[in-house]
Design a protein around this motif. Structure first.
Motif, short mmCIF file in Angstrom:
data_model
loop_
_atom_site.label_atom_id
_atom_site.label_comp_id
_atom_site.label_asym_id
_atom_site.label_seq_id
_atom_site.Cartn_x
_atom_site.Cartn_y
_atom_site.Cartn_z
N GLU A 110 0.83 -1.20 0.00
CA GLU A 110 0.00 0.00 0.00
C GLU A 110 0.87 1.25 0.00
O GLU A 110 0.61 2.22 -0.72
CB GLU A 110 -0.94 0.03 1.20
N ALA A 111 1.94 1.22 0.81
CA ALA A 111 2.84 2.37 0.85
C ALA A 111 3.47 2.60 -0.52
O ALA A 111 3.58 3.73 -0.99
CB ALA A 111 3.92 2.16 1.91
N ALA A 112 3.86 1.50 -1.19
CA ALA A 112 4.48 1.62 -2.50
C ALA A 112 3.51 2.23 -3.51
O ALA A 112 3.85 3.15 -4.25
CB ALA A 112 4.96 0.25 -2.98
N ARG A 113 2.27 1.75 -3.49
CA ARG A 113 1.27 2.31 -4.41
C ARG A 113 1.01 3.77 -4.07
O ARG A 113 0.94 4.63 -4.95
CB ARG A 113 -0.05 1.54 -4.29
N GLY A 114 0.86 4.03 -2.77
CA GLY A 114 0.55 5.38 -2.33
C GLY A 114 1.66 6.37 -2.67
O GLY A 114 1.41 7.56 -2.85
N CYS A 115 2.90 5.88 -2.72
CA CYS A 115 4.03 6.76 -3.07
C CYS A 115 4.09 6.99 -4.57
O CYS A 115 4.91 7.78 -5.03
CB CYS A 115 5.35 6.14 -2.64
N GLY A 116 3.29 6.27 -5.33
CA GLY A 116 3.30 6.47 -6.77
C GLY A 116 4.25 5.52 -7.50
O GLY A 116 4.83 5.88 -8.51
N MET A 117 4.42 4.32 -6.96
CA MET A 117 5.20 3.33 -7.71
C MET A 117 4.26 2.61 -8.66
O MET A 117 3.13 2.29 -8.31
CB MET A 117 5.82 2.30 -6.76
N SER A 118 4.77 2.32 -9.87
CA SER A 118 3.98 1.50 -10.79
C SER A 118 4.06 0.06 -10.28
O SER A 118 4.82 -0.24 -9.37
CB SER A 118 4.58 1.60 -12.19
#
Lengths: 208, 370
Positions: A104-112
Motif C-alpha cells: 500500500e505504501a508503495a502504491r501510495g508513493c506512486g510506484m507503478s
C-alpha cells in the motif's frame, strides 16, 4: 572406472547441476511472479504442480529419454523442470506473504506495479526465494545422479557401476563426492543469501 | 483546492459513500472523523485514487483527477499510513527519497532533501540517515514516514490515522510536529482519525462522517459550540466545556417544585398541612402566585387564636434571591443569614424553588463528581 575418472565425472555432475538450477531458478522466479500477480490461479496451478512433483525423477528422465534419446538436453530439461518447483513455490509464497502495508505504501508513493515488484516486493521476498534456490540446488545434485542412467556420465556412473558389480568402494566413490558437492553448493547459496537479503532485514547481530 | 462533487461509492447494493460534496481550502488542515466504518478512510483513499468512486467527481486545483495518470497523481500527493510502511529493505535516506527517486531527481538533490527533511524534525543526518527502519522506535519511524510524504513537496498530504498505533506521549509530540510542519509549509492536509482530541487539536476544519455521509463540516470551535447531532456530541464528550463553577446560578442549586399556600388560607388548614409535610414554615403567595412571605408554626402558636387566615402572620424575614443570581452569593447569603433556606424567585417574583443546605450540598457534589 577408477579414481582417475573422478575429477571429470565431478565436473560433469557440477555442470549438470549448475545449468539445471540456473534454468530452474529463472523459470521458477518468472512463473512464481506471474502466479503471485494472479493469486486466484494458484488454487489450480499449485496442486497440479504438486502432483507433477511427485512423479519420481527417474520415471520422468526415462520418459524423456524415450522421446528425445540420449542427449544432454534430455538431462538438463528434466533436471531443470525439477529444479523449478522449489523456486516457484517459494517465490510465490514469499511474494504473497509480503506485508500489505508495504504494498500500500508503495502504491501510495506512486510506484507503478513493476516498480513496486522490483523495489519492494522482490527484495522483501528474497530470503524465501533464496531458500527455494537452496532446496532446488541440493535436490538437483542428487537427481543429477540419474544422468548416468541414460549414459551421460556424472557421479552416477560410479554408483551404477558399483551397484551392478557389487563393489561398495565404487558406490562410495560416487556417493561421497555427491554428498560433499551438495554440501558445498548449499553453503555457497547460504553465502549468497547473506548478500541478497536486504541489510535492514537481517537479524540483529548480523549487521556488519 | 480539493473539491468533492456528489461522490458516491457502492459495492453492489451496499452504499459505502453516499453523495459526498465538500471543499477544502488551500493550506487547510482538514480532519475526517467518525465512527469506524463511516467511510472516512475510503474518502481519503479516493483523493489519490487508491479507491475509485462509482459516481461523482473529485477536483484538485480545478482539475478532475480522473483525467490524470494514477501513478503520476500519487507522486504529487503525500501519503502517510497507520502501519507506517517504511520499506525495511531501504535506509532512512532511501525511504525519504522514494518519491524524489521515482521523479528522477539527481542524487545530489535527493541528498539535499534528506538533510533538509531530517533537520526539520531535529534528527541529525549523521546519526539517522543510514539507519534501517528496524533500528528505530515506532515514533521515529513515523517521523520518517511523514518526511517521506513531504519529500517531493507535494501540495496535498494525506494522513490515514498516522498516530493511532503510537503511545500517547509520542503521539502528542508528533501531533505538535505535524501542526507546526503544516503551518510552516502551508500545505493542504487531509487527516483521518477516530480521536476527537486529535481532531480538535489539529483541525482547521473537521468533517464528521457517519454511514457514508457528512453529518457536519465545521471548524472545531463551531463544532464544540453547536454539535449538529447527538452522536457528534457524544464524540465531543468531555471536550464540551462544562459550565465553570463561576457561572453557576441559584437555579442550579435550588430544589424546585416547592409547596406554596395562598394568603387567604385558614390557620387550621395550614397547621395540618405543616404537620402532614413535616415542615415548620410555609411559603405564601398571592392570587397571581407572587411571593408574599412565609408563615412559621411559632407565630401561629403565639397568635393563631386571634386571627382566621394566615395573612396577618406573614413575615418577610426569609432571604430571597433570583434564579439568575450567582450561586456563590447565594451560598454566602444562606450561611451568613442563618436562615434555614432561601426562596428563589423568577423574574415575575413567583416562587421558583428554595435553596437549602441539602440542595446546595447535592448540587456541589454533582459539580465535583459528576
Amino acid at each position: 572406472m577408477s579414481i582417475h575418472d573422478l575429477p571429470a565425472a565431478l565436473l560433469q555432475h557440477l555442470m549438470f547441476t549448475v545449468i539445471s538450477v540456473a534454468i530452474g531458478f529463472v523459470l521458477g522466479l518468472v512463473l512464481g511472479i506471474l502466479l503471485s500477480r494472479k493469486p486466484s490461479l494458484s488454487g489450480v496451478v499449485l496442486p497440479i504442480l504438486s502432483v507433477f512433483n511427485t512423479i519420481p525423477g527417474i520415471v520422468f528422465i526415462g520418459l524423456l529419454f524415450l522421446v528425445w534419446g540420449s542427449h544432454l538436453a534430455t538431462v538438463l530439461v528434466a533436471l531443470g523442470i525439477y529444479a523449478t518447483f522449489p523456486v516457484l513455490k517459494n517465490t510465490y509464497a514469499g511474494l504473497i506473504s509480503v506485508d500489505p502495508q508495504y504494498i500500500e505504501a508503495a502504491r501510495g508513493c506512486g510506484m507503478s506495479a513493476g516498480q513496486s515488484l522490483f523495489r519492494v516486493e522482490l527484495p522483501l521476498a528474497m530470503p524465501t526465494i533464496i531458500g527455494g534456490l537452496r532446496m532446488s540446488t541440493v535436490y538437483t545434485v542428487s537427481w543429477a545422479v540419474l544422468a548416468s542412467m541414460i549414459g551421460l556420465g556424472g557421479l552416477g556412473t560410479f554408483i551404477y557401476a558399483g551397484l551392478s558389480s557389487n563393489d561398495n568402494g565404487l558406490i562410495l566413490l560416487g556417493a561421497i563426492p555427491a554428498a560433499l558437492l551438495a554440501f558445498v553448493l548449499g553453503s555457497l547459496v547460504d553465502l549468497l543469501q547473506r548478500h541478497v537479503v536486504p541489510k535492514g532485514m537481517r537479524k540483529a547481530g548480523e549487521h556488519a | 483546492m480539493l473539491r468533492f462533487e456528489h461522490v458516491s461509492l457502492s459495492y453492489g447494493p451496499q452504499k459505502i459513500l453516499d453523495d459526498l460534496s465538500f471543499e477544502i481550502q488551500e493550506g487547510q488542515m482538514a480532519v475526517l472523523i467518525g465512527p469506524s466504518g463511516c467511510g472516512k478512510t475510503t474518502t481519503l483513499k479516493m483523493i489519490n485514487r487508491l479507491i475509485e468512486p462509482s459516481a461523482g467527481k473529485i477536483y484538485i486545483n480545478g482539475e478532475n483527477i480522473i483525467d490524470k495518470d494514477k501513478v503520476d497523481l500519487r507522486r504529487h500527493i503525500g501519503y502517510v499510513i497507520q502501519q507506517i510502511g517504511l520499506f525495511p529493505n531501504m535506509t532512512v535516506a532511501q525511504n525519504i527519497c522514494v518519491v524524489p527517486t521515482l521523479l528522477k531527481y539527481s542524487k545530489e538533490e535527493c541528498d539535499r532533501i534528506v538533510r533538509r527533511m531530517l533537520d526539520m524534525v531535529n534528527m541529525p543526518y549523521e546519526q539517522y540517515a543510514h539507519k534501517y527502519p528496524s533500528e528505530m522506535s515506532g515514533g521515529q519511524q513515523q517521523r520518517i514516514g511523514i518526511l517521506r510524504a513531504l519529500a517531493a513537496s507535494p501540495p496535498i498530504v494525506l494522513m490515514d490515522e498516522p498516530f493511532s498505533a503510537l503511545d500517547p506521549m509520542t503521539r502528542r509530540s508528533l501531533q505538535q510536529e505535524v501542526r507546526s510542519l503544516q503551518q510552516k509549509l502551508n500545505k493542504t492536509f487531509v487527516f483521518v482519525t477516530h480521536d476527537m482530541e486529535e481532531a480538535l487539536d489539529l483541525a482547521d476544519v473537521i468533517i464528521f462522517m457517519n454511514q457514508g455521509k457528512i453529518v457536519q463540516m465545521a471548524p472545531p470551535e463551531e463544532m464544540l459550540a453547536h454539535p449538529a447531532t447527538g452522536q457528534i456530541q457524544d464524540f465531543l464528550g468531555k471536550f464540551i466545556n462544562d459550565p465553570s463553577p463561576k457561572d453557576l446560578t441559584a437555579a442550579d442549586f435550588m430544589r424546585a417544585g416547592v409547596y406554596t399556600v395562598s394568603a387567604s388560607r385558614g390557620i387550621n388548614e395550614c397547621v395540618s398541612m405543616m404537620q402532614r409535610r413535616n415542615v415548620d414554615t410555609l411559603i405564601v403567595v398571592d392570587d397571581q402566585k407572587k411571593y408574599q412571605g412565609t408563615v412559621s408554626i411559632a407565630d401561629i402558636r403565639l397568635t393563631g387564636h386571634v386571627v382566621k387566615t394566615i395573612e396577618p402572620l406573614i413575615r418577610c424575614n426569609t432571604p430571597t434571591v433570583h434564579a439568575g443570581d450567582n450561586a456563590k452569593d447565594c451560598f454566602d447569603l444562606l450561611i451568613s443569614s442563618g436562615a434555614s433556606y432561601l426562596v428563589v424567585l423568577d423574574e415575575e417574583e413567583r416562587v421558583d424553588g428554595i435553596i437549602t443546605k441539602t440542595s446546595m450540598a447535592s448540587a456541589m457534589a454533582e459539580q465535583l463528581w459528576g
